[in-house]
Design a protein around this motif. Sequence first.
Motif, mmCIF file in Angstrom:
data_model
loop_
_atom_site.group_PDB
_atom_site.id
_atom_site.type_symbol
_atom_site.label_atom_id
_atom_site.label_comp_id
_atom_site.label_asym_id
_atom_site.label_seq_id
_atom_site.Cartn_x
_atom_site.Cartn_y
_atom_site.Cartn_z
ATOM 1 N N TRP A 31 0.848 -1.193 0.000
ATOM 2 C CA TRP A 31 0.000 0.000 0.000
ATOM 3 C C TRP A 31 0.881 1.239 0.000
ATOM 4 O O TRP A 31 1.658 1.469 0.926
ATOM 5 C CB TRP A 31 -0.897 -0.042 1.237
ATOM 6 C CG TRP A 31 -2.030 0.915 1.256
ATOM 7 C CD1 TRP A 31 -3.218 0.784 0.611
ATOM 8 C CD2 TRP A 31 -2.119 2.125 2.013
ATOM 9 N NE1 TRP A 31 -4.040 1.851 0.901
ATOM 10 C CE2 TRP A 31 -3.378 2.692 1.760
ATOM 11 C CE3 TRP A 31 -1.251 2.796 2.855
ATOM 12 C CZ2 TRP A 31 -3.801 3.879 2.324
ATOM 13 C CZ3 TRP A 31 -1.664 3.984 3.424
ATOM 14 C CH2 TRP A 31 -2.933 4.515 3.160
ATOM 15 N N THR A 49 -12.996 -0.325 3.710
ATOM 16 C CA THR A 49 -12.466 -0.440 2.353
ATOM 17 C C THR A 49 -11.796 0.841 1.882
ATOM 18 O O THR A 49 -11.130 0.845 0.852
ATOM 19 C CB THR A 49 -13.572 -0.810 1.335
ATOM 20 O OG1 THR A 49 -14.544 0.245 1.313
ATOM 21 C CG2 THR A 49 -14.222 -2.143 1.686
ATOM 22 N N SER A 74 -6.983 -1.360 0.196
ATOM 23 C CA SER A 74 -6.336 -2.609 -0.187
ATOM 24 C C SER A 74 -5.333 -2.373 -1.308
ATOM 25 O O SER A 74 -5.216 -1.268 -1.837
ATOM 26 C CB SER A 74 -7.396 -3.620 -0.634
ATOM 27 O OG SER A 74 -8.048 -3.143 -1.791
#
Length: 167
Positions: A31, A49, A74
């Motif tokens: 990430w 999310t 994600s």
Amino acid sequence: SAASYSAPVSPAVPRSNLAAFDRHTGSVLPWDPSADAEVLDMVTAVNDTRVFAAGKFANVGGQTNRGLASIDSSGSGSVINWPATQTIWASGSSAAIMSISTDGNAIYGSGYHFGAGGNVESTFSADPITGKVNFVQDCHGDTYDAAPISGNLYSVSHVHYCGNIGG
């Protein structure tokens, strides 16, 4: 005696103002939304999310996001188009979105600016999914934090003029 836990230290992995770590191993995760200046606050929303970031940055992930960004939590951390960022902005050396929070139904934030660096100097709220702005409480004076509690929005500021909204 009490047991202690010490996560292993990850090898140097370059990141620019935003990073994610595995909470068990301490390893740096892929990430990497890459903000070009200081991030002051973050909150997760939309069933974890999304990460909403607030700060002094002008760009996240190579896209214009002036002090406010919606980021996929994600994968590599791609920026998610969130229309509130076109209406609410403050970034640079004389402006910032100072805080960001949620009550599960809305995103709330606070900011300041002097000069040309922004357009928010109080609190605001937006829908976490659509980015539709619910309100901008347009009093003048730096606002350092805002927190939704039991249906009320509390803020910390030195607001000194609300005449433009009848206050």
